[in-house]
Motif scaffolding. Structure first.
Motif, PDB file in Angstrom:
ATOM      1  N   SER A  22      38.366  35.829  37.863  1.00 26.98           N
ATOM      2  CA  SER A  22      37.494  36.045  38.752  1.00 26.98           C
ATOM      3  C   SER A  22      38.243  35.883  40.610  1.00 26.98           C
ATOM      4  CB  SER A  22      36.019  35.521  38.954  1.00 26.98           C
ATOM      5  OG  SER A  22      35.600  35.998  37.441  1.00 26.98           O
ATOM      6  N   GLN A  23      38.696  34.605  40.220  1.00 26.38           N
ATOM      7  CA  GLN A  23      39.306  34.026  41.791  1.00 26.38           C
ATOM      8  C   GLN A  23      39.987  35.174  42.044  1.00 26.38           C
ATOM      9  OE1 GLN A  23      40.481  30.049  41.153  1.00 26.38           O
ATOM     10  NE2 GLN A  23      38.409  29.667  41.273  1.00 26.38           N
ATOM     11  N   LEU A  24      41.626  35.766  41.346  1.00 22.39           N
ATOM     12  CA  LEU A  24      42.048  36.609  41.673  1.00 22.39           C
ATOM     13  C   LEU A  24      41.226  37.623  43.014  1.00 22.39           C
ATOM     14  CD1 LEU A  24      45.217  36.842  41.878  1.00 22.39           C
ATOM     15  CD2 LEU A  24      44.931  37.877  39.320  1.00 22.39           C
ATOM     16  N   GLN A  25      41.012  38.168  41.481  1.00 21.45           N
ATOM     17  CA  GLN A  25      39.937  39.618  42.231  1.00 21.45           C
ATOM     18  C   GLN A  25      39.042  39.490  43.252  1.00 21.45           C
ATOM     19  OE1 GLN A  25      37.049  40.119  39.124  1.00 21.45           O
ATOM     20  NE2 GLN A  25      38.506  41.614  37.663  1.00 21.45           N
ATOM     21  N   GLY A  26      38.388  37.930  43.456  1.00 20.58           N
ATOM     22  CA  GLY A  26      38.301  37.954  44.692  1.00 20.58           C
ATOM     23  C   GLY A  26      39.504  37.982  46.013  1.00 20.58           C
ATOM     24  N   LEU A  27      40.714  37.065  45.867  1.00 24.32           N
ATOM     25  CA  LEU A  27      41.607  37.074  47.124  1.00 24.32           C
ATOM     26  C   LEU A  27      41.978  38.686  47.103  1.00 24.32           C
ATOM     27  CD1 LEU A  27      43.843  34.203  45.256  1.00 24.32           C
ATOM     28  CD2 LEU A  27      42.631  34.042  47.302  1.00 24.32           C
ATOM     29  N   VAL A  44      50.998  41.765  40.498  1.00 20.93           N
ATOM     30  CA  VAL A  44      51.196  40.774  38.929  1.00 20.93           C
ATOM     31  C   VAL A  44      50.280  41.269  38.234  1.00 20.93           C
ATOM     32  CG1 VAL A  44      51.520  38.561  38.764  1.00 20.93           C
ATOM     33  CG2 VAL A  44      52.892  39.241  40.561  1.00 20.93           C
ATOM     34  N   SER A  45      48.840  40.877  39.098  1.00 19.65           N
ATOM     35  CA  SER A  45      47.499  41.120  37.863  1.00 19.65           C
ATOM     36  C   SER A  45      47.294  42.461  37.261  1.00 19.65           C
ATOM     37  CB  SER A  45      46.823  40.326  39.190  1.00 19.65           C
ATOM     38  OG  SER A  45      46.219  41.525  40.123  1.00 19.65           O
ATOM     39  N   TRP A  52      49.601  42.293  34.665  1.00 17.24           N
ATOM     40  CA  TRP A  52      48.904  41.178  33.585  1.00 17.24           C
ATOM     41  C   TRP A  52      47.581  41.840  32.875  1.00 17.24           C
ATOM     42  CZ3 TRP A  52      50.021  35.621  35.784  1.00 17.24           C
ATOM     43  CH2 TRP A  52      51.498  35.643  35.613  1.00 17.24           C
ATOM     44  N   GLN A  53      47.117  43.304  33.439  1.00 17.28           N
ATOM     45  CA  GLN A  53      45.803  43.486  33.242  1.00 17.28           C
ATOM     46  C   GLN A  53      44.780  43.049  33.236  1.00 17.28           C
ATOM     47  OE1 GLN A  53      46.861  45.088  29.085  1.00 17.28           O
ATOM     48  NE2 GLN A  53      47.352  46.784  29.373  1.00 17.28           N
ATOM     49  N   TRP A  54      44.896  41.869  34.366  1.00 15.01           N
ATOM     50  CA  TRP A  54      43.466  41.196  35.059  1.00 15.01           C
ATOM     51  C   TRP A  54      42.744  42.063  36.281  1.00 15.01           C
ATOM     52  CZ3 TRP A  54      44.840  35.524  36.258  1.00 15.01           C
ATOM     53  CH2 TRP A  54      45.695  34.654  35.111  1.00 15.01           C
ATOM     54  N   ILE A  55      43.368  43.326  36.753  1.00 16.04           N
ATOM     55  CA  ILE A  55      42.707  44.425  37.313  1.00 16.04           C
ATOM     56  C   ILE A  55      43.193  44.974  36.980  1.00 16.04           C
ATOM     57  CG2 ILE A  55      41.941  42.517  38.705  1.00 16.04           C
ATOM     58  CD1 ILE A  55      44.156  44.037  41.168  1.00 16.04           C
TER      59      ILE A  55
END
Length: 130
Positions: free
Chosen positions: A31-36, A104-105, A108-111
């Protein structure tokens, strides 16, 4: 206490509290990465109007000139676009960091691919202009 020391103390407190939060709730990292990434998109969107009209600086004195090439907020014409920041280098650093974080995200399939593509399509041209 000097302003610089206070700033670094606040940064240290924020960093330590965020590290503790992520150790206790590691699921919040995504969630923090998505916010960034969202913040980077907002910054990128704020740069595009400044490319068209250099007098836009998002301050109370927006559009007012001090001299022919200097805004009332003391930003020179050749220093634009600055986005929501006070210096072109600050905006460029943030855009570059968010562009790397987006790639990078995505790897890593974070988004998801759509969010990464939309963010990249907005951030990369803004970075090239900044």
């Amino acid at each position: 206490m000097g302003d610089g020391l206070l700033y670094w103390i606040l940064i240290a407190i924020f960093t330590l509290s965020n590290t503790l939060l992520l150790r206790l709730h590691s699921e919040l990292a995504r969630s923090q990465l998505q916010g960034l990434v969202i913040g980077g998109v907002v910054l990128a969107i704020s740069i595009f109007p400044q490319v068209i009209d250099w007098k836009i600086d998002y301050t109370a004195t927006m559009g007012q000139l001090f001299r022919d090439n200097i805004l009332a907020s003391t930003i020179f014409q050749n220093q634009q676009p600055i986005g929501l920041y006070s210096h072109r280098g600050h905006a460029s650093f943030v855009l570059a960091a968010v562009a790397i974080a987006t790639v990078v995200s995505w790897q890593w399939q974070w988004i998801n691919t759509l969010a990464a593509a939309v963010a990249s399509v907005l951030i990369i041209p803004a970075l090239l202009d900044a």
